[in-house]
Write an enzyme that holds these catalytic residues in place. Structure first.
Site, PDB file in Angstrom:
ATOM      1  N   SER A 175     -54.493 -85.291  20.366  1.00  0.00           N
ATOM      2  CA  SER A 175     -54.412 -86.118  19.160  1.00  0.00           C
ATOM      3  C   SER A 175     -53.041 -86.129  18.485  1.00  0.00           C
ATOM      4  CB  SER A 175     -55.482 -85.668  18.147  1.00  0.00           C
ATOM      5  OG  SER A 175     -55.231 -84.347  17.709  1.00  0.00           O
ATOM      6  N   LYS A 198     -59.061 -84.402   9.081  1.00  0.00           N
ATOM      7  CA  LYS A 198     -57.604 -84.481   9.076  1.00  0.00           C
ATOM      8  C   LYS A 198     -57.094 -85.192   7.820  1.00  0.00           C
ATOM      9  CE  LYS A 198     -57.054 -84.049  14.048  1.00  0.00           C
ATOM     10  NZ  LYS A 198     -56.472 -84.572  15.298  1.00  0.00           N
TER      11      LYS A 198
END
Length: 351
Positions: free
Chosen positions: A235, A280
């Site tokens: 990611s 996140k």
């Protein structure tokens, strides 16, 4: 005889130990932290003198205990996953770790590949065989190969690309023997394996009984050193790409802002969907990030049929930002060019 107080103390300690340390067949995912990508990436003679920062975002993932399971059950932005939702079928701790680190390695490769293309700078690609990710139980390689092994030679033929291994094995039949040379921790080892049906494969297809990924490396001019320690997964690809470009180019892409984001960097420059984006966004807000790039991935009809509640990463990020009341700007990106165009049009931060 033990007095009652001591007995109660021992029982209490046993209960506390059980609640705190007994591992359940679940994982807990929760917000992690922002990490300045320049701490991991160094371009030879590159420019690190920037007013702002480019950060990658992480999530914290750990096996659940009774205590952490109970906390996560009642806490916002902590999510409980069954073990099989995190690991692939028959994947143990070592194989999971190897797969995550390989995903990060591939992410770095794609980041370098895209960044040097965008910067019109030279690079060369080398192929070094295939990396074993998972050895299937009761498969031909069970007990012979380990996660992390690199297959470099098959039946006397050097293997560079994954397709070469596939082509050789496709001509074999059950009980045929195949001679492998593997690289295990920089030591070359010989293994002879009798092929057998691959567990779970259709039509009794025979093979070694492993999952694997191509081992490829990119050499660049100037040289780029990347050290991600134990951060795994794909990611960080987008933010690696942007940081490499920021050090390669004369201009400061950050323009004084603290910028973060997430998304897998694909070889065609598209930004791929990732998991845990809500966590996140929360972590980015807590760490004072001002601009957050989120993959604007396409949700297909098949995906909606399988999960009617599914949202794109961007949609989920915007929804989370509203829930926590952050002033952080959420920017949708389908490709690295979307991020670069946004940064080009961004006005420098005042004072």
């Amino acid at each position: 005889m033990l007095n009652k107080s001591l007995v109660y103390l021992i029982i209490s300690l046993i209960i506390v130990f059980f609640l705190s340390f007994y591992k359940l067949d679940y994982y807990i995912m929760k917000p992690g932290s922002a990490y300045d990508v320049s701490e991991f990436v160094t371009v030879e003679d590159g420019d690190k003198n920037h007013e702002g920062t480019m950060s990658l975002m992480t999530v914290a993932m750990a096996p659940a205990t009774p205590l952490t399971y109970a906390i996560a059950y009642f806490k916002d932005f902590e999510e409980i996953y069954k073990e099989e939702e995190v690991r692939q079928e028959e994947e143990d701790d070592e194989e999971y770790s190897v797969r995550q680190l390989k995903l990060m390695t591939d992410s770095q490769f794609n980041a370098l590949y895209i960044a040097f293309q965008k910067a019109n700078l030279p690079y060369t690609i080398e192929y070094h065989g295939v990396t074993v990710l998972n050895v299937l139980k009761d498969g031909a390689a069970d007990g012979e190969l380990h996660a992390g092994d690199e297959i470099v030679e098959v039946d006397g033929q050097l293997i560079e690309k994954a397709q070469e291994l596939t082509d050789i094995l496709s001509k074999k039949k059950e009980n045929d023997k195949v001679h492998l040379v593997i690289d295990r921790n920089d030591e070359l080892l010989d293994r002879t394996i009798s092929l057998k049906p691959i567990p779970g494969a259709e039509n009794n297809r025979v093979g070694i009984g492993i999952t694997y990924s191509e081992s490829k490396f990119i050499k660049t001019e100037p040289n780029v050193k990347v050290n991600t320690e134990n951060i795994g997964g794909p990611s960080a690809g987008l933010m690696f790409t942007l940081e490499i470009l920021n050090q390669l180019l004369d201009e400061d892409l950050t323009k004084g802002y603290d910028i973060a984001g997430t998304g897998e960097m694909n070889e065609d420059g598209t930004v791929g969907r990732i998991g845990g984006i809500e966590k996140k966004v929360v972590a980015a807000d807590e760490d004072g990030i001002e601009i957050f790039f989120a993959p604007d991935d396409e949700i297909t009809d098949a995906m909606r049929h399988a999960n009617p509640e599914i949202k794109s990463n961007y949609e989920a990020a915007v929804e989370t930002a509203k829930t926590i009341g952050t002033d952080m700007e959420i920017v949708p990106v389908k490709t690295v060019d979307d991020a670069l165009e946004y940064l080009e049009e961004l006005k420098p931060k005042k004072g």
